[in-house]
Design a protein around this motif. Structure first.
Motif, mmCIF file in Angstrom:
data_model
loop_
_atom_site.group_PDB
_atom_site.id
_atom_site.type_symbol
_atom_site.label_atom_id
_atom_site.label_comp_id
_atom_site.label_asym_id
_atom_site.label_seq_id
_atom_site.Cartn_x
_atom_site.Cartn_y
_atom_site.Cartn_z
ATOM 1 N N HIS A 145 34.443 42.259 48.041
ATOM 2 C CA HIS A 145 34.336 43.446 48.896
ATOM 3 C C HIS A 145 35.575 43.577 49.777
ATOM 4 N N PHE A 186 32.587 50.271 48.366
ATOM 5 C CA PHE A 186 33.954 49.999 47.906
ATOM 6 C C PHE A 186 34.950 50.555 48.927
ATOM 7 N N TRP A 222 37.953 51.272 49.198
ATOM 8 C CA TRP A 222 39.188 51.525 48.441
ATOM 9 C C TRP A 222 39.901 52.686 49.113
ATOM 10 N N SER A 261 37.987 44.349 45.053
ATOM 11 C CA SER A 261 38.156 44.127 43.620
ATOM 12 C C SER A 261 36.791 44.096 42.951
ATOM 13 N N GLY A 262 36.529 45.079 42.094
ATOM 14 C CA GLY A 262 35.282 45.062 41.351
ATOM 15 C C GLY A 262 35.183 43.869 40.423
ATOM 16 N N TRP A 313 34.655 40.756 42.578
ATOM 17 C CA TRP A 313 33.312 40.839 43.145
ATOM 18 C C TRP A 313 32.277 40.354 42.137
ATOM 19 N N LEU A 364 27.239 46.593 39.465
ATOM 20 C CA LEU A 364 28.684 46.506 39.334
ATOM 21 C C LEU A 364 29.107 46.414 37.868
ATOM 22 N N ARG A 367 31.452 49.161 36.172
ATOM 23 C CA ARG A 367 32.651 48.737 35.421
ATOM 24 C C ARG A 367 32.603 49.230 33.981
ATOM 25 N N GLY A 376 34.700 53.372 43.972
ATOM 26 C CA GLY A 376 34.462 52.296 43.021
ATOM 27 C C GLY A 376 35.082 52.581 41.670
ATOM 28 N N CYS A 422 38.912 52.249 41.997
ATOM 29 C CA CYS A 422 39.291 50.831 42.044
ATOM 30 C C CYS A 422 39.271 50.237 40.642
ATOM 31 N N LEU A 423 38.193 50.469 39.901
ATOM 32 C CA LEU A 423 38.049 49.863 38.581
ATOM 33 C C LEU A 423 39.002 50.472 37.555
ATOM 34 N N GLU A 468 42.080 48.511 38.118
ATOM 35 C CA GLU A 468 41.963 47.141 37.578
ATOM 36 C C GLU A 468 41.996 47.162 36.039
#
Length: 295
Positions: A162, A191, A193, A202-203, A206, A241, A245, A285, A288-289, A292
């Motif tokens: 988180h 999130f 972000w 970071s998902g 996390w 999560l 993702r 979220g 962020c993903l 990533e």
């Protein structure tokens, strides 16, 4: 986002979840965390402060009454304002301990978060009147074992999830785990972000943290926000999560743009979890993903 509900901690609602271990519940109020008061024969530990000095003063008064002369300690699960921006009230009354990465977050990001939260509306700005960023008394590396007298409490940094500086608080004899915002119930995962100012959530990280915590077998899990529960608190957040993702990455693999992915994933997740609060956290979220996925 403007917050209209006053984030007032209600210490009168505190309940004992194990011998000499109380939780002041957040009662589903935005920007109010679940707060812990953990006692041993010699000392009492407070976990998180509430937002601002007035909330923290109530928490300190409650903990002092519970302690009945025992020494006081304070720790915070991470640096976000509703969890840590009341710590100044404990100066001279309690020893404030945090992990190294959380201390770095407080120093580097605290001023920006204070300004951002003051912009959430007049009621929040009033709660933050007179707040000074907390200065920990003890900053530790690795795990810190705190002896309260007949009860050991483990302060354990988790690595990036988180936030960069998350830590959990374990009370092994009671089987209790305080997660901070690594877990909530009844809402979408938070999130934070906020590029370019903060992209440490970071998902992927996390999920790794939750895999480890879920395997530890804690009997009682106290989330950052929402109802106290058992191991399912952790596994339910982990399942969400993974869902976030997988739905995001499946679309990213097909070369869809972030805006289109966000719209589709948000619609899908709201349909699947219509009763959950915090829908505003789906979009960051996804963003962020996506980052990533592309890294």
């Amino acid at each position: 986002m403007t917050v209209l509900t006053d984030p007032a901690v209600q210490v009168s609602g505190a309940r004992e979840i194990a011998p000499d271990l109380l939780v002041i519940p957040n009662n589903r109020v935005d920007l109010v965390p679940n707060i812990g008061v953990v006692g041993g024969t010699d000392a009492v530990l407070v976990v998180d402060t509430g937002l601002g000095t007035v909330n923290a003063e109530q928490v300190l008064a409650f903990a002092t009454e519970v302690a009945k002369g025992r020494r006081l300690y304070l720790t915070t699960t991470h640096f976000h304002p509703e969890h840590a921006f009341g710590a100044q009230v404990f100066t001279g009354e309690a020893t404030y301990l945090v992990n190294r990465d959380q201390a770095a977050d407080l120093a580097a990001k605290g001023p920006g978060y204070l300004a951002m939260f003051r912009g959430l509306g007049e009621v929040i700005a009033r709660r933050l009147d007179g707040v000074r960023l907390p200065a920990p008394d003890v900053v530790y590396d690795g795990e810190y074992v705190l002896d309260l007298g007949g009860r050991l409490v483990r302060l354990r940094p988790t690595g990036r999830g988180h936030t960069r500086g998350d830590q959990v608080v374990e009370v092994p004899d009671a089987g209790v785990l305080f997660t901070g915002d690594l877990a909530e119930t009844g809402q979408f995962a938070i999130f934070p972000w906020f590029p370019p100012h903060d992209t440490d959530v970071s998902g992927v990280g996390w999920l790794t943290v939750l895999d480890r915590l879920a395997a530890a077998g804690h009997r009682v899990v106290v989330p950052g926000h929402g109802e106290v529960g058992g191991r399912a608190v952790l596994t339910d957040v982990r399942a969400y999560l993974r869902e976030l993702r997988d739905e995001t990455w499946r679309r990213r693999d097909s070369a869809m743009g972030v805006d289109e992915i966000t719209a589709e994933v948000r619609s899908l997740l709201v349909e699947r979890h219509p009763e959950w609060a915090g829908r505003e956290w789906i979009e960051p979220g996804v963003a962020c993903l996506c980052t990533e996925h592309d890294a």
